[in-house]
Scaffold this active site. Sequence first.
Site, PDB file in Angstrom:
ATOM      1  N   ILE A 401      34.095  37.622  44.803  1.00  0.00           N
ATOM      2  CA  ILE A 401      33.486  38.090  43.563  1.00  0.00           C
ATOM      3  C   ILE A 401      32.148  37.407  43.324  1.00  0.00           C
ATOM      4  CG2 ILE A 401      33.844  38.114  41.062  1.00  0.00           C
ATOM      5  CD1 ILE A 401      36.954  38.294  41.898  1.00  0.00           C
ATOM      6  N   ASP A 402      32.060  36.126  43.645  1.00  0.00           N
ATOM      7  CA  ASP A 402      30.825  35.380  43.420  1.00  0.00           C
ATOM      8  C   ASP A 402      29.682  35.962  44.251  1.00  0.00           C
ATOM      9  OD1 ASP A 402      29.629  33.417  41.941  1.00  0.00           O
ATOM     10  OD2 ASP A 402      30.293  31.748  43.186  1.00  0.00           O
TER      11      ASP A 402
END
Length: 660
Positions: A401-402
């Site tokens: 996600i980052d």
Amino acid sequence: MTATTDGSAGAVGPRAAAASDTTATAPATGLDEAAKRAAERSVDHLLGLQDAEGWWKGDLETNVTMDAEDLLLRQFLGILDADTTRAAAQFIRGEQREDGAWATFYGGPGELSATIEAYVALRLAGDLPEADHMARAAAWIRERGGIASARVFTRIWLALFGWWKWDDLPELPPELIFLPKWFPLNIYDFGCWARQTIVPLTVVSAKRPVRPAPFPLDELHTDPARPNPVKPSAAMASWDGVFQRLDKALHLYHKVAPRRLRKAAMNVAARWIVERQENDGCWGGIQPPAVYSVIALHLLGYDLKHPVMRAGLESLDRFAVWREDGSRMIEACQSPVWDTCLATIALADAGLAADHPALVRAADWMLGEEIVRPGDWTVRRPGLPPGGWAFEFHNDTYPDIDDTAEVILALRRVRHPDPDRVESAIARGARWTLGMQSKNGAWAAFDADNTSPFPNRLPFCDFGEVVDPPSADVTAHVVEMLAHEGKAHHPGTRRGIEWLLAEQDPNGAWFGRWGVNYVYGTGSVVPALTAAGLPRSHPAIRRAVAWLESVQNEDGGWGEDLRSYSDRAWVGHGASTASQTAWALLALLAAGRRDSRAVERGIAWLTGTQRPDGSWDEPYFTGTGFPWDFSINYHLYRQVFPLTALGRYVNGEPVVSREG
């Protein structure tokens, strides 16, 4: 870019470390011009590091256990060669501290397991126990309890050669693979990095192989006659006591496990492992799971010439960084997607034209890295369409996600000749990211709602964080991305903001999960909150500003030691570094403090410590794999974050350009 490491550096107080560096002396007058020149030099330097294909990748430096375990793997497989041994040993010797130990981060204290593994690797390289550096290491190890006090993973490596008894290790049966996804301690209760490691290790634990030991290790025991002294069990009413007794039951099960069931479990585990091998031969783009997967498959009969094994071993060779002095360092992982999106943001914010060929090449490469097939994340989000980016060159099973949030922020800064292609990729990425929101409103790195309390309690799991709960830094990056996508008022974004506000530490900072530490967390959250529309006068932002200004070093920079994860006396304190100074500046600039004395001093520190070639030196570790347990020096952090801060100081904050 190679950091010089002073292995003799020992523990000092946080205030002493903060004051230890030379004060930057850039004059206050003409600071804008100095910042502009520094940014220009940094742009030129960073452009020179770009690969012809469009990506950037700095070395990812961790600790000598990577190098030691690489040698032990090759010894176990019978493929250890003289050149590899010599080069690895040279690197390991160069990292030893004066007291004989090895640390897991620059300037940190000695660490027992790392020291044991480094010592054994040097024994494999021919270093004699009577040699001064070896005798000092062995004495240091014995003073801290010897092999018996080492972590489980270290003792597993020693058990492979009979230096430790398999019976004296925690048990983790391969039948774990059969537990349904709703059952406690199923493999999907573990974070993806732990899951990829544990599945092959269940096979190794069941097989319990022992290769002939090339030498004894009696000198690493406090009492060679009793290498594993009996330790009292925890109280039955405690969680530790419960899991210790569960481990005893699993040891009994090992003796009576039905042969057909065990064989079936190992076959399913082997299939699970092979299915997750990436196109480059690695597993998850991470060295540890790859090492254990190779061992497990080898024990199950895979010949070293088998395509799976051959590709796996070749992928491990690509983790080796051969240095100019002839030494060889092993990266635990490689970070091209992360480095490329951060470099793109830095260059764009520094004023490089949005259609500059370097940025277009970077965007092309990132677009080609988009992951559009399902992975293990679908266990918790089965109906969510794919669309994200991983950290590494090849890791289609585990986009994170980052990276996805930062890639979208980077792509938005590029004027690409095929805008429809960019828009489609961003739309998929934003949709996937929103779908990966955990039920508490925040985001983790790889999975949604991976918060089981049980995996970390297993005696087997003493090697660091083994679950993937949401974190402030990842959530902040997602909120910032969604705000730039015109979704500041989306219900998912608002829930993320509410979670961030609730997670603020009483001191005004935010904890940093993937960077060190409160400086990183705060440097991530404040720009996200302001991008999402919170006024700079908001109490949370004012508290964050006050905290950052209170922990600024006397030299004008910021630094935070990794010991802040285990000792709050270190929170916000440490020798000034380029990356951490930049994180603090990014928060202060976002909070509207451009003309403050704190920002002026921080910018002066960056301009005053820049090297003539436009780079910065940063031996300190400012990244984390597991807080405190596994630390990282991203060699590109010292370039991309200072440039981003300088660019925003010179050019102002990035403009949110989308509506919706």
